[in-house]
Design a protein around this motif. Structure first.
Motif, short mmCIF file in Angstrom:
data_model
loop_
_atom_site.label_atom_id
_atom_site.label_comp_id
_atom_site.label_asym_id
_atom_site.label_seq_id
_atom_site.Cartn_x
_atom_site.Cartn_y
_atom_site.Cartn_z
N MET A 163 5.00 17.26 1.19
CA MET A 163 4.36 18.54 1.53
C MET A 163 3.54 18.33 2.79
O MET A 163 2.45 17.74 2.75
CB MET A 163 3.44 19.00 0.38
N SER A 164 4.07 18.73 3.94
CA SER A 164 3.33 18.56 5.20
C SER A 164 2.21 19.57 5.28
O SER A 164 2.33 20.71 4.81
CB SER A 164 4.26 18.71 6.39
N PHE A 165 1.08 19.16 5.88
CA PHE A 165 -0.05 20.09 6.00
C PHE A 165 -0.77 20.00 7.34
O PHE A 165 -1.68 20.78 7.61
CB PHE A 165 -1.05 19.87 4.85
N TYR A 166 -0.39 19.05 8.18
CA TYR A 166 -1.05 18.93 9.48
C TYR A 166 -0.05 18.29 10.43
O TYR A 166 0.10 17.07 10.45
CB TYR A 166 -2.31 18.07 9.35
N SER A 167 0.62 19.11 11.21
CA SER A 167 1.72 18.67 12.07
C SER A 167 2.81 18.06 11.19
O SER A 167 2.59 17.80 10.01
CB SER A 167 1.24 17.67 13.13
N PRO A 168 3.96 17.82 11.73
CA PRO A 168 5.03 17.27 10.88
C PRO A 168 4.75 15.87 10.35
O PRO A 168 5.39 15.42 9.41
CB PRO A 168 6.23 17.25 11.84
N ALA A 169 3.77 15.16 10.93
CA ALA A 169 3.58 13.75 10.60
C ALA A 169 2.65 13.52 9.42
O ALA A 169 2.64 12.42 8.85
CB ALA A 169 3.04 13.02 11.82
N TYR A 170 1.86 14.50 9.04
CA TYR A 170 0.88 14.30 7.97
C TYR A 170 1.27 15.14 6.76
O TYR A 170 1.52 16.34 6.88
CB TYR A 170 -0.52 14.70 8.42
N GLY A 171 1.28 14.49 5.60
CA GLY A 171 1.64 15.23 4.41
C GLY A 171 1.15 14.55 3.14
O GLY A 171 0.60 13.45 3.16
N MET A 172 1.33 15.23 2.04
CA MET A 172 1.10 14.69 0.70
C MET A 172 2.46 14.32 0.14
O MET A 172 3.42 15.07 0.30
CB MET A 172 0.42 15.73 -0.19
N HIS A 173 2.54 13.18 -0.55
CA HIS A 173 3.83 12.75 -1.10
C HIS A 173 3.60 11.62 -2.08
O HIS A 173 2.51 11.05 -2.17
CB HIS A 173 4.78 12.30 0.02
N TRP A 174 4.68 11.27 -2.82
CA TRP A 174 4.58 10.09 -3.65
C TRP A 174 4.45 8.86 -2.78
O TRP A 174 5.05 8.75 -1.71
CB TRP A 174 5.83 9.90 -4.53
N GLY A 175 3.66 7.89 -3.26
CA GLY A 175 3.54 6.61 -2.59
C GLY A 175 2.69 5.68 -3.44
O GLY A 175 1.99 6.12 -4.35
N PHE A 176 2.76 4.40 -3.14
CA PHE A 176 1.93 3.44 -3.87
C PHE A 176 0.46 3.75 -3.61
O PHE A 176 0.03 3.86 -2.46
CB PHE A 176 2.28 2.02 -3.45
N VAL A 177 -0.31 3.88 -4.68
CA VAL A 177 -1.72 4.28 -4.59
C VAL A 177 -2.62 3.06 -4.70
O VAL A 177 -2.41 2.20 -5.57
CB VAL A 177 -2.06 5.30 -5.70
N LYS A 178 -3.60 2.99 -3.83
CA LYS A 178 -4.61 1.92 -3.89
C LYS A 178 -5.99 2.57 -3.97
O LYS A 178 -6.18 3.67 -3.46
CB LYS A 178 -4.50 1.02 -2.65
N PRO A 179 -6.96 1.90 -4.59
CA PRO A 179 -8.28 2.51 -4.80
C PRO A 179 -9.20 2.42 -3.59
O PRO A 179 -10.42 2.37 -3.71
CB PRO A 179 -8.82 1.72 -5.99
N TYR A 180 -8.61 2.39 -2.41
CA TYR A 180 -9.38 2.35 -1.16
C TYR A 180 -8.49 2.95 -0.07
O TYR A 180 -7.27 3.01 -0.21
CB TYR A 180 -9.78 0.92 -0.81
N PRO A 181 -9.07 3.42 1.04
CA PRO A 181 -8.26 4.01 2.11
C PRO A 181 -7.22 3.00 2.62
O PRO A 181 -7.57 1.88 2.99
CB PRO A 181 -9.29 4.34 3.18
N SER A 182 -5.96 3.41 2.64
CA SER A 182 -4.91 2.44 2.99
C SER A 182 -3.71 3.05 3.68
O SER A 182 -2.76 2.34 3.98
CB SER A 182 -4.44 1.73 1.71
N THR A 183 -3.73 4.35 3.96
CA THR A 183 -2.56 4.98 4.57
C THR A 183 -2.80 5.22 6.06
O THR A 183 -3.89 4.99 6.58
CB THR A 183 -2.23 6.33 3.90
N HIS A 184 -1.77 5.71 6.72
CA HIS A 184 -1.89 6.06 8.14
C HIS A 184 -2.26 7.53 8.32
O HIS A 184 -2.04 8.11 9.39
CB HIS A 184 -0.58 5.76 8.88
#
Length: 209
Positions: free
Chosen positions: A115-136
């Protein structure tokens, strides 16, 4: 009651006490585990046009609301300080149930329930979750959370991203701590096959469930 029966009754009551104690710990936020074991309760919205998604980058939590009611709450992974999840009020601009990463590194990697929400590059999606900031900058969700959020939202649904959200100290504080970092990476032959999407539609993946 004779002695053997008293012993069995004591064991049964003790087992029940342990069971309810464990349930209590789950709701208190004192538990931890991988995101594949997490299945958040969700309430179907009565008015889909009133649904909003709220993301707390400070707490690493996501809330789906309708009016003042929280329909779903889940831990999420958010962007690092170098690559933050963009704050502000956005809207879901596109949805792709079975999406793959387009760029390198990792081209072809599944980004299910995109589910993109800020330009085509940023979205919500399934991914491995960590309890600290870890994504791009994207927002990674547990598998079952991502599927439910995908089904509860539509193109145009508002997405409010802020350092905190009003429910962080209440509903958010009761959510478990999820950490997928100990999990191995499944082989590319699986991740780039159609089976990964078939498995994810059933709420499972590889041998993590």
């Amino acid at each position: 009651m004779n002695k053997p029966l008293r012993i069995l009754a004591t064991i049964a009551l003790g087992g029940a006490a342990i069971l309810f104690s464990s349930c209590s710990n789950v709701s208190s936020g004192g538990t931890s585990g991988t995101a594949f074991s997490f299945d958040p309760p969700a309430k179907k919205p009565s008015n889909p046009s009133a649904v909003k998604v709220h993301i707390s980058t400070g707490a690493g939590k996501l809330y789906v609301t309708e009016g003042n009611e929280v329909l779903l709450a889940t831990p999420v992974g958010v962007g690092t300080s170098a690559n933050p999840t963009p704050k502000g009020t956005h809207r879901i601009t596109s949805k792709t149930r079975h999406r793959r990463r387009q760029s390198n590194p990792g081209a072809g990697y599944p980004m299910t329930y995109w589910m993109s929400f800020y330009s085509p590059a940023y979205g919500m999606h399934w991914g491995f979750v960590k309890p600290y900031p870890s994504t791009h900058g994207c927002v990674r969700m547990p598998l079952k959370s991502a599927r439910k959020v995908f089904d509860m939202t539509r193109v145009g649904t508002p997405v409010i991203v802020a350092s905190s959200q009003p429910w962080d100290s209440t509903i958010g504080a009761k959510l478990p701590r999820l950490d997928d970092s100990p999990l191995p990476n499944p082989p590319d032959s699986y991740m780039k096959s159609s089976k990964v999407f078939a498995d994810q539609e059933q709420g499972k993946m590889w041998n993590f469930n």
